[in-house]
Design an enzyme around this catalytic site. Sequence first.
Site, short mmCIF file in Angstrom:
data_model
loop_
_atom_site.label_atom_id
_atom_site.label_comp_id
_atom_site.label_asym_id
_atom_site.label_seq_id
_atom_site.Cartn_x
_atom_site.Cartn_y
_atom_site.Cartn_z
N GLU A 123 -6.38 0.94 -15.32
CA GLU A 123 -6.78 1.45 -14.00
C GLU A 123 -5.82 2.56 -13.60
OE1 GLU A 123 -6.28 -1.50 -10.90
OE2 GLU A 123 -4.45 -2.28 -11.81
N TYR A 175 0.10 -7.33 -0.05
CA TYR A 175 -0.33 -6.35 0.96
C TYR A 175 -1.80 -6.04 0.81
CZ TYR A 175 -0.55 -2.42 -2.36
OH TYR A 175 -0.89 -1.57 -3.38
N LEU A 179 -6.46 -4.69 -10.78
CA LEU A 179 -6.74 -5.20 -9.45
C LEU A 179 -8.23 -4.97 -9.20
CD1 LEU A 179 -5.47 -6.23 -6.70
CD2 LEU A 179 -5.79 -3.87 -5.95
N LYS A 193 -2.42 -8.57 -5.49
CA LYS A 193 -2.00 -7.32 -4.84
C LYS A 193 -0.61 -7.49 -4.23
CE LYS A 193 -4.04 -3.60 -2.06
NZ LYS A 193 -3.86 -2.52 -3.02
N1 PDD Z 1 -4.32 0.67 -3.77
N2 PDD Z 1 -5.80 -0.71 -8.40
C1 PDD Z 1 -4.58 -0.58 -7.87
C2 PDD Z 1 -3.38 -0.73 -8.75
C3 PDD Z 1 -4.44 -0.31 -6.49
O1 PDD Z 1 -3.20 -0.21 -5.96
C4 PDD Z 1 -5.59 -0.14 -5.69
C5 PDD Z 1 -5.51 0.15 -4.23
C6 PDD Z 1 -6.86 -0.27 -6.32
C7 PDD Z 1 -8.14 -0.12 -5.54
O2 PDD Z 1 -8.35 -1.17 -4.64
P1 PDD Z 1 -9.17 -0.97 -3.29
O3 PDD Z 1 -10.46 -0.32 -3.66
O4 PDD Z 1 -9.33 -2.32 -2.78
O5 PDD Z 1 -8.35 -0.08 -2.40
C8 PDD Z 1 -6.91 -0.58 -7.67
C9 PDD Z 1 -4.08 0.87 -2.36
C10 PDD Z 1 -5.10 1.72 -1.71
C11 PDD Z 1 -2.66 1.35 -2.16
O6 PDD Z 1 -1.79 0.79 -2.79
O7 PDD Z 1 -2.43 2.27 -1.37
#
Ligand code: PDD
Length: 288
Positions: free
Chosen positions: A182, A33, A206, A149
């Site tokens: 993270e 996703y 991620l 992801k």
């Molecule tokens: N999550 N690490 C994890 C485990 C995440 O699920 C996310 C983002 C990030 C940050 O990635 P980005 O800057 O590309 O959004 C880091 C999304 C927003 C979610 O699951 O809703």
Amino acid sequence: MSRIAYVNGRYVPFAEASVHIEDRGYQLGDGVYEVCEIRSGALVDERRHLTRLSRSLAALRISQPLSDKALHFVLEETVRRNRVRDGLLYLQITRGVARRDHAFPEHPVKPALVVTVRGLDRKKAEASAAAGIAIVTLPDDRWGRVDIKTIGLLPNALAKQRARDAGAKDAWLVDSEGFVTEGASANAWIVKDGLLVTRPSSNRILTGITMTVVKEIAARLQFKLEERAFSVEEARAAEEAFLTSATQTVMPVISIDGRVISSGKPGPVAKRLREEFHRTAEIGRKIV
Ligand code: PDD
């Protein structure tokens, strides 16, 4: 106005939007996703999100259901039909529908694609950033390929719930050596001796799109960046802590495990990075 979802080639009212019970996403969590911010009627960093999506798909050997051009059209059309000016776009691709079996279907099936959009109260988000958030730390018990992801988010969901139960907004996950990997749905940062510190890309985190943009901002503003793992103790004693994600951009963290960080207020570095974020991110054309 009723919400519209894109499901496998059709735009349908939310109440009628559904996927097959033997979709491998539902049965096995076999899918990927992306989450993209919508701001002032435009998509934020779409190109980077779609590049990461291609990488996730390739890692799981799922074929791209639509060409880049067609996918771009579907994303914009879903935003347009929902008339969302400030919000979030969710895109999910699963391996598709097949008789339940752990191994991939013998005869390739069409991957399933779902796109949804929802509005976000920007004033509320700004109020939250102005106040800062509390987080708790928890053991990182996820699998070894969280750089992909995937929709398999059970450890993240459980961590987030434990944070909520403790009266915090989010959880920072900690590896077996005591270093923060993270957040449950965000990347983790601290400011230490004036340096920005965040964990380098690896299969243990991620690589966030927001994180990548923030690194660019740091370079432009001549903030020194140290890409290394930091411990929970270091984070608690830091000058500032914050997290980054598409849903929260740059969000100051004011307490960790109930202990206040520095003055207990959002710090100047996080504030500045948040202000700068949309000046550096790639903003698409106005859709609504
Ligand atoms: N999550 N690490 C994890 C485990 C995440 O699920 C996310 C983002 C990030 C940050 O990635 P980005 O800057 O590309 O959004 C880091 C999304 C927003 C979610 O699951 O809703």
